[in-house]
Enzyme design. Structure first.
Site, mmCIF file in Angstrom:
data_model
loop_
_atom_site.group_PDB
_atom_site.id
_atom_site.type_symbol
_atom_site.label_atom_id
_atom_site.label_comp_id
_atom_site.label_asym_id
_atom_site.label_seq_id
_atom_site.Cartn_x
_atom_site.Cartn_y
_atom_site.Cartn_z
ATOM 1 N N PRO A 6 0.817 -1.214 0.000
ATOM 2 C CA PRO A 6 0.000 0.000 0.000
ATOM 3 C C PRO A 6 0.847 1.259 0.000
ATOM 4 O O PRO A 6 1.686 1.440 0.880
ATOM 5 C CB PRO A 6 -0.788 -0.116 1.309
ATOM 6 C CG PRO A 6 0.108 -0.911 2.213
ATOM 7 C CD PRO A 6 0.839 -1.871 1.321
ATOM 8 N N LYS B 89 19.615 10.814 -6.568
ATOM 9 C CA LYS B 89 18.261 10.684 -6.078
ATOM 10 C C LYS B 89 17.458 11.925 -6.451
ATOM 11 O O LYS B 89 17.974 13.041 -6.445
ATOM 12 C CB LYS B 89 18.398 10.470 -4.582
ATOM 13 C CG LYS B 89 17.308 10.981 -3.741
ATOM 14 C CD LYS B 89 17.235 10.329 -2.403
ATOM 15 C CE LYS B 89 18.186 10.763 -1.322
ATOM 16 N NZ LYS B 89 18.010 9.987 -0.115
ATOM 17 N N ASP C 92 -2.189 2.891 2.599
ATOM 18 C CA ASP C 92 -1.603 3.031 3.922
ATOM 19 C C ASP C 92 -1.978 4.425 4.423
ATOM 20 O O ASP C 92 -1.508 5.421 3.877
ATOM 21 C CB ASP C 92 -0.078 2.887 3.794
ATOM 22 C CG ASP C 92 0.579 2.582 5.124
ATOM 23 O OD1 ASP C 92 -0.139 2.444 6.128
ATOM 24 O OD2 ASP C 92 1.820 2.492 5.143
ATOM 25 N N LYS D 258 13.293 17.320 -4.045
ATOM 26 C CA LYS D 258 12.747 18.659 -4.254
ATOM 27 C C LYS D 258 13.816 19.725 -4.092
ATOM 28 O O LYS D 258 13.831 20.715 -4.821
ATOM 29 C CB LYS D 258 11.609 18.917 -3.252
ATOM 30 C CG LYS D 258 10.283 18.370 -3.750
ATOM 31 C CD LYS D 258 9.155 18.805 -2.818
ATOM 32 C CE LYS D 258 8.042 17.772 -2.838
ATOM 33 N NZ LYS D 258 7.520 17.442 -1.515
ATOM 34 N N GLN E 198 12.193 -1.554 0.708
ATOM 35 C CA GLN E 198 11.233 -2.322 1.496
ATOM 36 C C GLN E 198 11.836 -3.584 2.106
ATOM 37 O O GLN E 198 11.151 -4.327 2.792
ATOM 38 C CB GLN E 198 10.010 -2.674 0.658
ATOM 39 C CG GLN E 198 9.225 -1.452 0.206
ATOM 40 C CD GLN E 198 8.770 -0.581 1.357
ATOM 41 O OE1 GLN E 198 8.544 -1.060 2.461
ATOM 42 N NE2 GLN E 198 8.671 0.720 1.129
ATOM 43 N N TRP F 20 3.956 0.947 10.665
ATOM 44 C CA TRP F 20 4.497 -0.185 9.903
ATOM 45 C C TRP F 20 3.752 -1.472 10.220
ATOM 46 O O TRP F 20 3.732 -2.396 9.430
ATOM 47 C CB TRP F 20 5.993 -0.365 10.192
ATOM 48 C CG TRP F 20 6.811 0.618 9.433
ATOM 49 C CD1 TRP F 20 7.331 1.776 9.899
ATOM 50 C CD2 TRP F 20 7.169 0.541 8.048
ATOM 51 N NE1 TRP F 20 7.985 2.434 8.902
ATOM 52 C CE2 TRP F 20 7.912 1.701 7.751
ATOM 53 C CE3 TRP F 20 6.936 -0.387 7.039
ATOM 54 C CZ2 TRP F 20 8.422 1.961 6.481
ATOM 55 C CZ3 TRP F 20 7.437 -0.138 5.770
ATOM 56 C CH2 TRP F 20 8.175 1.037 5.507
ATOM 57 N N TRP G 46 8.456 -3.284 4.227
ATOM 58 C CA TRP G 46 7.287 -4.151 4.114
ATOM 59 C C TRP G 46 7.627 -5.630 3.963
ATOM 60 O O TRP G 46 6.906 -6.479 4.456
ATOM 61 C CB TRP G 46 6.452 -3.661 2.930
ATOM 62 C CG TRP G 46 5.056 -4.153 2.906
ATOM 63 C CD1 TRP G 46 4.134 -4.064 3.920
ATOM 64 C CD2 TRP G 46 4.400 -4.816 1.821
ATOM 65 N NE1 TRP G 46 2.944 -4.619 3.519
ATOM 66 C CE2 TRP G 46 3.077 -5.090 2.238
ATOM 67 C CE3 TRP G 46 4.797 -5.191 0.542
ATOM 68 C CZ2 TRP G 46 2.156 -5.709 1.411
ATOM 69 C CZ3 TRP G 46 3.875 -5.815 -0.281
ATOM 70 C CH2 TRP G 46 2.567 -6.079 0.140
#
Length: 1065
Positions: free
Chosen positions: A47, A597, A86, A600, A560, A525, A564
């Site tokens: 999610p 990476k 999520d 912003k 993850q 989590w 996750w």
RNA sequence: GGGCCCGUAGCUUAGCAUGGUUGGAGCGCACGGCUGAUAACCGUGAGGUCACGCGUUCGAAUCGCGUCGGGCCCA
């Protein structure tokens, strides 16, 4: 009915139409229901957090998922694919706090927890809706109608049930532990929520006075002066050597005695600006154990006076700074563990708001710890205990939401005892299939090996409330597993399990006391950790889990591993004792073109909408799928995106090219099937059908190991190389045939079959384009076929159509054509001008090209193609080359005459030389070499004085290919010239037709005036041919011709001026 | 500081597990060609210390060790 389509690939239009078609006709739902009863494929969507905007990485993630699911669906799998969201946790709380202008938890309490929760919920739901629209734009097919949401009651119950299971298995524990703490959010945060970056902090050396030894100090170093008030010990390494040194600055009489690691003495004394020193004694760290010292600020902190401070041994001490570590068990993880092991007092005079409590003494109480660093330094200095102070830049942890530097404090928290099931976890992940293998066998394995107990409690509001009730009287604890159970135990009915309603529910304890819920919520989590059964509505629904669980497949980014992949495994091991997934594809990150990476602050962020806006969703999809192996990071490149788009445009052109002809001829593929035209298929037709099915095989193989980049690249290569650059070129003349020629129908049937195959192969990856092609060419002509390409079965490679030998032959033909092209360029003969002959001279065995000679002839524009035997070449002109270096010394004065004689040698004499040279070659293999001489005009010339130079005849141009050489005869005859000029004129008239926007079948009248009698004569001979090609009812050519027409243009052809007029017929 | 992954032409990349002719493509660039797919297409050419260093080997882009740069994760 086949329809004509736009001349440019317009993604917006194509995708808009298809999206609407899918929605109107409920295609997605049918794709899922039609596979009921097929082999089950349980996919669990990782999610995304409801931030409101998807980024390139989340777009890529859903595109991978969608492509794999579409592929599985076409292969007959019944798929479970609820999208997931999520929606709890600090990120949303922080956003809502910002929106409401809050600064601390007190503001929330004042505002009202219920109203705050409502706002969070509203926020999460609206952001979910925004993101759903964005994902749908990408063509991602998941169950968006009924997604799982972590804020739903049934979802909360899944988490509750899991915790209850943990408690039953003795894996839930309340512990006083040091945790990462955000003083702004006033909550514990998980290791995963700590973000590190460089921070400037104090670096101080402190002297701890040793008890009973005058003027003697243990030296410690720290970057967190604010933890000194909580110091209760010092750690040294048992194996290091330590020294007691006498050191002084100006006056040796005022020396101090300092204890530190021997190897660091110089270092520490330099920091403290000592002038000189002497080592009094050296000893192992063990010698220091138990040494007592007094707290440096004991006079300011009354609580410190009752604490005994001693030196302890610890392996984690490193030989840096002083080699002795200040231990504050209330403020450090290792400190805490050592403290517990050694029976130290766990002293933590800091509150949840990051301010000193009254335990820290009057002077510090109420002060914010990081702000108190300075004051602690000064207080130490005032007492003569600060040896040195400076600054250090190091990586420091921050709250990943509000960016506040974290602190470590000891607080009571709830834990899952992961450390107890670590070995079982390792065993389980070995059974999971990982793509790539090292994602599991190396990366994940390492991570689990170091797994610690999982702190699952948070002191916040917007989360799943911990279902733990504790009796105020006797301390008995109970974990509630569902809403129903809570109702039965308490008698209370609540409509929503969130705070604050649930906080008010009390349960009667067996002791007669009242049980209240602990105020914490779950670490967010933990929410997604239970997704694999929560998405099946377990435990409310007891049936689905038996049918589906565990997941067949999940895929997420490599971050993850600790997220996750791990949290799900942990929760599942606690609940069921097995891994919740059978296979995992770990994918990469989207970085900028330089491999940095996207962020912003750097301003290098590219949004998926931007890409879709410029090029469309299918372009974005194919780009991200094809640019890397899924597990590698994508270096996003606009140039490559544009390149991908170009490929789609070429596919579009290839697709639309035959449409007008098919429409004109009323081509009906149900009446003219491939089977019916079998006899009329040309070798090139059989070739492209073979290639298409070979492609299907390649795509299947690649998908078998989730090598999406191989699958999509193979498709792109097919489109560009085989279809566009080759087959379409070959087939073009056949579409112009006007009658119902079987040859033309064979071409139509072939094209349609290939495009139908391609649409199916492309469907998982570029679903919009695939659908568009399918609707027009397949569904549009046959109402019997499935309504959407996504309802079709996968195109299994038709082995009967695959002909490897033919593919090999065609590959060779293409090489030869390329070589001819090369030779023509060298010989200055453009393709429009026919050549008399192309001769192929292989230098090794090559496949038989007999069937493909017509292709070779047309593509090289030559009147004849000859294939020689291996080694056979056209007759070369032989030039003799005298070697003066050898002739000179031998013939001296005669040399020049000999050289001239060689140059002047006639044909017979040369023939004799050739014979001799060949004889000599053979002689090498005999025992006794014979010296041959060439008798020429009275001279005996040894053979090494002459070299042969093979010269290609003037009329031939050569170029090499991989298995030999091609020779192109560029001699121009009258006929060839006539044809060349004719084609030049045709090309101009076609160009003008185009400019006039004439329909393909429209007739014209044309006139050509030129002042060259010879060329005019040549053109006159070709009049019928020209007229036929340009569909001219009437054609005039000559110097006296009156040029007229709706369009008149001057042209320069091979330096010859012509005026051409075209009149609409 | 540690673990895992990546580093090939200006750009995007294939090849690397099983070392072996001259390291392939595409984009871009230069030159040429084609033409009822035409704001497309094709050919040729230039362009490479295969990040760097050391080693193993008759032979290394490929195997090993180290360094540098990038990514994710951890400390």
């Amino acid at each position: 009915m086949i329809s004509e389509v736009a001349s440019q690939y317009d993604a917006k239009e194509v995708e808009g139409k298809v999206r609407k078609f899918w929605e109107d006709r409920g295609i997605y739902a049918r794709a899922r229901t039609m596979r009921t009863g097929g082999r089950k494929f349980f996919f669990v969507d990782g999610p995304p957090y409801t931030t409101g905007r998807i980024h390139l990485g989340t777009a890529w993630n859903k595109i991978i998922k969608d492509s794999i699911l579409r592929y599985r669906s076409m292969n007959g799998f019944e798929i479970k694919d609820r999208a997931g969201w999520d929606m709890h946790g600090l990120p949303i709380e922080v956003k809502v706090e910002e929106y409401l202008g809050f600064k601390s938890k007190k503001d929330i309490e004042t505002y009202g927890v219920d109203r705050f929760i409502d706002k969070c919920k509203e926020f999460a739901l609206s952001q979910k809706d925004q993101m759903t629209v964005q994902f749908k734009t990408l063509g991602a097919w998941l169950n968006w109608e009924d997604p799982y949401m972590t804020l739903k009651d049934e979802y909360l119950e899944a988490a509750w049930w899991t915790l209850k299971r943990a408690n039953e298995r003795g894996l839930l524990e309340r512990g006083f532990r040091v945790v990462n703490w955000c003083p702004r959010c006033e909550t514990a945060i998980a290791d995963a929520e700590v973000e590190y970056w460089e921070e400037t902090d104090p670096s101080i050396y402190v002297k701890f006075p040793v008890v009973g030894e005058e003027n003697t100090f243990m030296m410690i170093w720290t970057t967190t002066p604010w933890t000194i008030p909580a110091n209760v010990g010092v750690a040294v390494h048992p194996q290091f050597e330590y020294s007691k040194v006498r050191a002084w600055k100006d006056d040796p009489e005022k020396a101090e005695i300092l204890i530190m690691a021997s190897s660091l003495v110089e270092n520490v004394l330099r920091e403290g600006r000592y002038r000189d020193y002497e080592v009094l004694e050296s000893f192992a760290g063990t010698h220091l154990e138990g040494l007592e010292y007094s707290h440096p600020l004991a006079d300011l902190i009354p609580a410190q006076r009752d604490i005994e401070h001693t030196v302890h041994l610890a392996d984690f001490v490193t030989a840096e700074n002083t080699g002795s570590v200040h231990i504050a068990p209330g403020h450090g993880l290792e400190d805490f563990e050592l403290g517990v092991a050694e029976g130290m007092e766990i002293f933590c005079p800091v509150g949840e708001d990051g301010r000193y409590t009254s335990e820290a003494g009057e002077k510090y109480a109420g002060k914010y710890v990081r702000a108190a660093n300075r004051e602690v330094d000064e207080d130490l200095a005032d007492r003569g205990l600060l040896l040195a102070e400076g600054e250090i830049v190091h990586r420091y942890g921050h709250c990943w939401r509000c960016k506040t530097p974290i602190i470590y404090i000891a607080t009571p928290q709830w834990f899952l005892k992961i450390s107890e099931i670590r070995d079982d976890m390792l065993e389980e992940i070995a059974k999971v299939k990982w793509y790539p293998d090292w994602a599991g066998s190396a990366r994940f394995r390492d991570w689990i090996s170091g797994a610690r107990d999982w702190c699952i409690s948070r002191q916040r509001y917007w989360g799943i409330p911990l279902p733990i009730w504790i009796c105020e009287t006797c301390g008995k604890m109970e974990v509630i597993g569902s809403m129903e159970e809570l109702h039965q135990r308490s008698g209370a009915s609540i409509g929503d399990l969130h705070r604050p309603a649930v906080d008010l529910v009390t349960i009667k304890c067996s002791c007669g006391g009242e049980m209240r819920r602990v105020p914490d919520v779950f670490d967010v989590w933990f929410d997604s950790a239970v997704a694999s059964w929560a998405t099946l509505n377990y435990p409310r629904d007891k049936d689905q889990i038996n049918e589906w669980w565990p997941a067949d497949f999940i895929t997420e980014g490599h971050d993850q591993t600790r997220g996750w992949f791990y949290s799900q495994l942990g929760a599942s091991m606690v609940s069921f004792g097995v891994a919740p997934y059978r296979s995992v594809l770990m994918h990469g990150f989207t970085l900028d073109d330089k491999g940095k990476k996207m962020s912003k602050s750097i301003g290098n962020v590219v949004s998926p909408e931007e890409v879709v806006g410029k090029f469309g969703a299918d372009t974005l999809r194919l780009y991200v799928l094809s640019s890397n192996a899924p597990w590698e990071d994508i270096h996003f490149s606009w140039e490559e995106v544009a390149n991908t788009h170009r490929m789609l445009n070429i596919l579009w052109n290839a697709y639309r090219f035959p449409l007008p002809y098919m429409i004109l001829d009323g081509f009906d593929p149900t009446k003219t099937t491939l089977d019916m035209v079998k006899e009329s298929l040309r070798p090139e037709d059989r070739w492209i059908l073979s290639r298409a099915n070979t492609l299907a095989r390649e795509v299947e193989t690649s998908m078998g190991s989730y090598q999406l980049q191989r699958a999509t690249r193979a498709i792109a290569d097919f489109v560009l190389e085989d279809l566009s650059r080759w087959y379409i070129q070959l087939v073009r003349p056949r579409t112009w045939i006007e009658t119902d020629d079987p040859d033309k129908l064979a071409a139509y049937a072939t094209i349609r079959e290939v495009m139908a195959t391609l649409a199916k192969l492309l469907a998982p990856f570029a679903p919009f384009t695939a659908e568009t092609i399918y609707q027009n060419l397949v569904r549009g002509t046959d109402p019997e076929v499935p309504e959407s390409v996504h309802l079709c079965d996968w195109h299994r490679p038709r082995e009967g159509l695959i002909d490897p030998a033919l593919e090999e032959e065609m590959a060779l033909v293409r090489e030869v054509v390329e070589a001819v092209s090369n030779a023509r360029q060298k010989g200055g003969r453009k393709l429009r001008w026919p050549v008399a002959e192309v001769m192929i001279s292989p230098d090794k065995e090559i496949p038989d090209l007999k069937d493909l000679l017509p292709v070779l002839k047309s593509q090289t524009n030559s009147k004849r193609v000859t294939v020689n035997a291996v080694g056979e070449k056209p007759r070369m002109e032989i030039a003799l080359n005298p070697v003066p270096k050898k002739i000179g010394p031998a013939f001296k004065g005669e040399a020049q005459k000999v050289i001239q004689a060689i140059k002047d040698a006639n044909l017979d004499e040369v023939a004799e030389l050739v014979k001799l040279k060949e004889a000599e070659k053979k002689e090498v293999f005999r025992e006794s070499p014979v010296v041959f001489s060439w008798h020429l005009k009275g001279y005996d010339i040894p053979l090494d004085m002459v070299e042969f130079l093979e010269k290609i005849p003037e009329n031939l141009v050569a170029a090499d290919f991989s298995s030999g050489t091609v020779y192109v005869d560029v001699t121009l005859t009258e006929d060839l010239k006539a044809e060349g000029y004719a084609r030049e004129v045709i090309r101009r008239i076609q160009d003008m037709r185009k400019e006039m926007d004439l329909r393909v079948e429209e007739e014209i009248e044309a006139s050509v005036r030129l002042d060259d009698e010879e060329v005019a004569g040549l053109l006159e001979r070709m009049k019928d041919y020209i007229a036929g090609e340009v569909r001219a009812r009437r054609l005039q050519v000559g110097s006296e011709v009156e040029v007229e027409g709706s369009l008149v243009k001057d042209w320069s052809i091979e330096d010859l001026e012509m005026t051409i007029g075209v009149l609409r017929g």
